[in-house]
Motif scaffolding. Structure first.
Motif, PDB file in Angstrom:
ATOM      1  N   PRO A 262       0.824  -1.206   0.000  1.00  0.00           N
ATOM      2  CA  PRO A 262       0.000   0.000   0.000  1.00  0.00           C
ATOM      3  C   PRO A 262       0.859   1.258   0.000  1.00  0.00           C
ATOM      4  CG  PRO A 262      -0.779  -1.567   1.634  1.00  0.00           C
ATOM      5  CD  PRO A 262       0.546  -2.073   1.143  1.00  0.00           C
ATOM      6  N   VAL A 263       0.475   2.244  -0.798  1.00  0.00           N
ATOM      7  CA  VAL A 263       1.186   3.519  -0.868  1.00  0.00           C
ATOM      8  C   VAL A 263       0.160   4.631  -0.960  1.00  0.00           C
ATOM      9  CG1 VAL A 263       3.208   2.567  -2.021  1.00  0.00           C
ATOM     10  CG2 VAL A 263       1.316   3.413  -3.389  1.00  0.00           C
ATOM     11  N   PRO A 264       0.547   5.875  -0.613  1.00  0.00           N
ATOM     12  CA  PRO A 264      -0.378   6.987  -0.785  1.00  0.00           C
ATOM     13  C   PRO A 264      -0.753   7.139  -2.248  1.00  0.00           C
ATOM     14  CG  PRO A 264       1.495   7.616   0.586  1.00  0.00           C
ATOM     15  CD  PRO A 264       1.823   6.276  -0.010  1.00  0.00           C
ATOM     16  N   HIS A 265      -1.973   7.592  -2.483  1.00  0.00           N
ATOM     17  CA  HIS A 265      -2.450   7.792  -3.854  1.00  0.00           C
ATOM     18  C   HIS A 265      -1.828   9.058  -4.425  1.00  0.00           C
ATOM     19  CE1 HIS A 265      -5.018   8.121  -7.287  1.00  0.00           C
ATOM     20  NE2 HIS A 265      -5.457   9.299  -6.879  1.00  0.00           N
ATOM     21  N   ILE A 266      -1.055   8.930  -5.515  1.00  0.00           N
ATOM     22  CA  ILE A 266      -0.394  10.068  -6.137  1.00  0.00           C
ATOM     23  C   ILE A 266      -0.642  10.006  -7.640  1.00  0.00           C
ATOM     24  CG2 ILE A 266       1.790  11.253  -6.545  1.00  0.00           C
ATOM     25  CD1 ILE A 266       2.901   9.850  -4.076  1.00  0.00           C
TER      26      ILE A 266
ATOM     27  N   ALA B 131       0.170  11.027 -11.474  1.00  0.00           N
ATOM     28  CA  ALA B 131       1.293  11.519 -12.269  1.00  0.00           C
ATOM     29  C   ALA B 131       0.932  12.832 -12.933  1.00  0.00           C
ATOM     30  CB  ALA B 131       1.692  10.486 -13.312  1.00  0.00           C
ATOM     31  N   GLU B 132      -0.315  12.991 -13.309  1.00  0.00           N
ATOM     32  CA  GLU B 132      -0.803  14.228 -13.909  1.00  0.00           C
ATOM     33  C   GLU B 132      -2.318  14.251 -13.730  1.00  0.00           C
ATOM     34  OE1 GLU B 132      -1.486  12.687 -18.477  1.00  0.00           O
ATOM     35  OE2 GLU B 132       0.038  14.185 -18.071  1.00  0.00           O
TER      36      GLU B 132
ATOM     37  N   LYS C 110      -0.029   8.930 -18.455  1.00  0.00           N
ATOM     38  CA  LYS C 110       1.133   9.016 -17.578  1.00  0.00           C
ATOM     39  C   LYS C 110       0.744   8.529 -16.193  1.00  0.00           C
ATOM     40  CE  LYS C 110       3.510  12.885 -19.816  1.00  0.00           C
ATOM     41  NZ  LYS C 110       3.998  14.292 -19.643  1.00  0.00           N
ATOM     42  N   LEU C 111       1.477   7.530 -15.710  1.00  0.00           N
ATOM     43  CA  LEU C 111       1.253   6.993 -14.373  1.00  0.00           C
ATOM     44  C   LEU C 111       2.580   6.960 -13.622  1.00  0.00           C
ATOM     45  CD1 LEU C 111      -1.080   3.951 -15.165  1.00  0.00           C
ATOM     46  CD2 LEU C 111      -1.772   6.202 -14.328  1.00  0.00           C
ATOM     47  N   ARG C 112       2.493   7.063 -12.313  1.00  0.00           N
ATOM     48  CA  ARG C 112       3.693   7.057 -11.476  1.00  0.00           C
ATOM     49  C   ARG C 112       3.876   5.685 -10.827  1.00  0.00           C
ATOM     50  NH1 ARG C 112       6.124  11.498  -9.518  1.00  0.00           N
ATOM     51  NH2 ARG C 112       4.217  12.742  -9.827  1.00  0.00           N
TER      52      ARG C 112
ATOM     53  N   TYR D  73       9.940  -0.069 -13.471  1.00  0.00           N
ATOM     54  CA  TYR D  73      10.298   1.333 -13.296  1.00  0.00           C
ATOM     55  C   TYR D  73      10.484   1.641 -11.816  1.00  0.00           C
ATOM     56  CZ  TYR D  73       8.465   1.308 -18.017  1.00  0.00           C
ATOM     57  OH  TYR D  73       8.235   1.000 -19.335  1.00  0.00           O
ATOM     58  N   PRO D  74      11.521   2.389 -11.450  1.00  0.00           N
ATOM     59  CA  PRO D  74      11.756   2.710 -10.037  1.00  0.00           C
ATOM     60  C   PRO D  74      10.575   3.456  -9.421  1.00  0.00           C
ATOM     61  CG  PRO D  74      13.655   3.319 -11.389  1.00  0.00           C
ATOM     62  CD  PRO D  74      12.550   2.973 -12.334  1.00  0.00           C
ATOM     63  N   LYS D  75      10.387   3.249  -8.155  1.00  0.00           N
ATOM     64  CA  LYS D  75       9.324   3.941  -7.438  1.00  0.00           C
ATOM     65  C   LYS D  75       9.470   5.445  -7.625  1.00  0.00           C
ATOM     66  CE  LYS D  75       7.373   4.452  -2.785  1.00  0.00           C
ATOM     67  NZ  LYS D  75       7.474   4.004  -1.383  1.00  0.00           N
ATOM     68  N   GLY D  76       8.373   6.090  -7.994  1.00  0.00           N
ATOM     69  CA  GLY D  76       8.373   7.529  -8.192  1.00  0.00           C
ATOM     70  C   GLY D  76       8.526   7.965  -9.630  1.00  0.00           C
TER      71      GLY D  76
END
Length: 258
Positions: free
Chosen positions: A24-28, A30-31, A188-190, A198-201
């Motif tokens: 689980p991670v905070p919802h962020i 990409a655009e 675009k997704l993070r 792909y690295p985190k972020g």
């Protein structure tokens, strides 16, 4: 092809290895989501077999569903076992997937949001409400703002993807994608997990309708199904265009009644 009695019982282990856990991670975002385009409306909801109907084992589900933002991407998977099954067996296969994901991988629930059998029947996957943006565990690093759909079976080279499967995948995408997303376009997704490609972020440009392999080191959804993604994108876009035209017709008809 495996004998039915053998592969039905053996399906749990290989299914359990398909998708690594995405913490689980905070919802962020990409655009910000794009503004809705002309006629880019959601298509009608397809017929979906509920968890109750395929007899999901709710007693093994660990946690209630978590939710994410509007659906901006669709990731296509295959479950990886034989295609030599009768579609009446699909509920049993899905229960095998559920058990593998929860007991084998330690996940809260089945990872995929939806599953499709080779006859084109669509099944509810992870609990939480098919009309809501349920966060799945299907595509490591890219579970936010996305939907994961798994086709029951193996679609590597030489396997023909049935037409009903393509239509089912397109119909889910046409229905679930946010109105601002073009099924034939890019998004675009993070990444939220270093275990992905792909690295985190990192912000990644992907097809709105992508395959699992686009974000993770895997052959999933199989080359045969992956090769059909352009057709699925075109079909989903056509479904949205048809829905937009129908909406305009309905509006005009309503206006003519006054």
């Amino acid at each position: 092809m495996w004998h039915h009695r053998i592969w039905l019982g053996a399906a749990v282990l290989p299914l359990a290895l398909l998708v690594p856990r995405d913490a689980p991670v905070p919802h962020i975002l990409a655009e910000p989501p794009a503004a809705p385009r002309t006629r880019a409306v959601a298509a009608p909801q397809p017929v979906i077999v509920s968890r109750t109907a395929w007899h999901a084992d709710e007693s093994i589900v660990r946690e209630r569903a978590a939710y994410t933002g509007a659906v901006r991407a669709v990731f296509v998977h295959h479950t990886g076992e034989t295609n030599d099954y009768d579609c009446a067996q699909a509920p049993e296969l899905i229960r095998n997937v559920e058990e593998a994901h929860i007991k084998g991988r330690g996940w809260d629930d089945i990872g995929y949001n939806f599953l499709v059998d080779r006859c084109g029947t669509i099944y509810e996957g992870r609990a939480g409400g098919i009309t809501r943006s349920v966060r799945g565990a299907h595509t490591t690093g890219f579970n936010a703002d996305s939907v994961g759909i798994a086709v029951l079976g193996d679609y590597h080279d030489g396997e023909k993807v049935p037409a009903p499967v393509l239509r089912a995948l397109a119909s889910i995408a046409a229905w679930k994608l946010s109105p601002g997303e073009d099924p034939r376009g890019k998004v675009k997704l993070r990444s939220t997990n270093d275990a992905s490609r792909y690295p985190k972020g990192e912000v990644v440009v992907l097809n709105v309708i992508s395959g699992h392999r686009d974000t993770y080191q895997t052959s999933c959804p199989g080359q045969a199904l992956y090769d059909e993604l352009p057709e699925i994108r075109s079909m989903a876009a056509a479904m949205r265009t048809a829905a937009g035209r129908q909406g305009e017709t309905d509006t005009e008809d309503a206006g003519n009644t006054h």
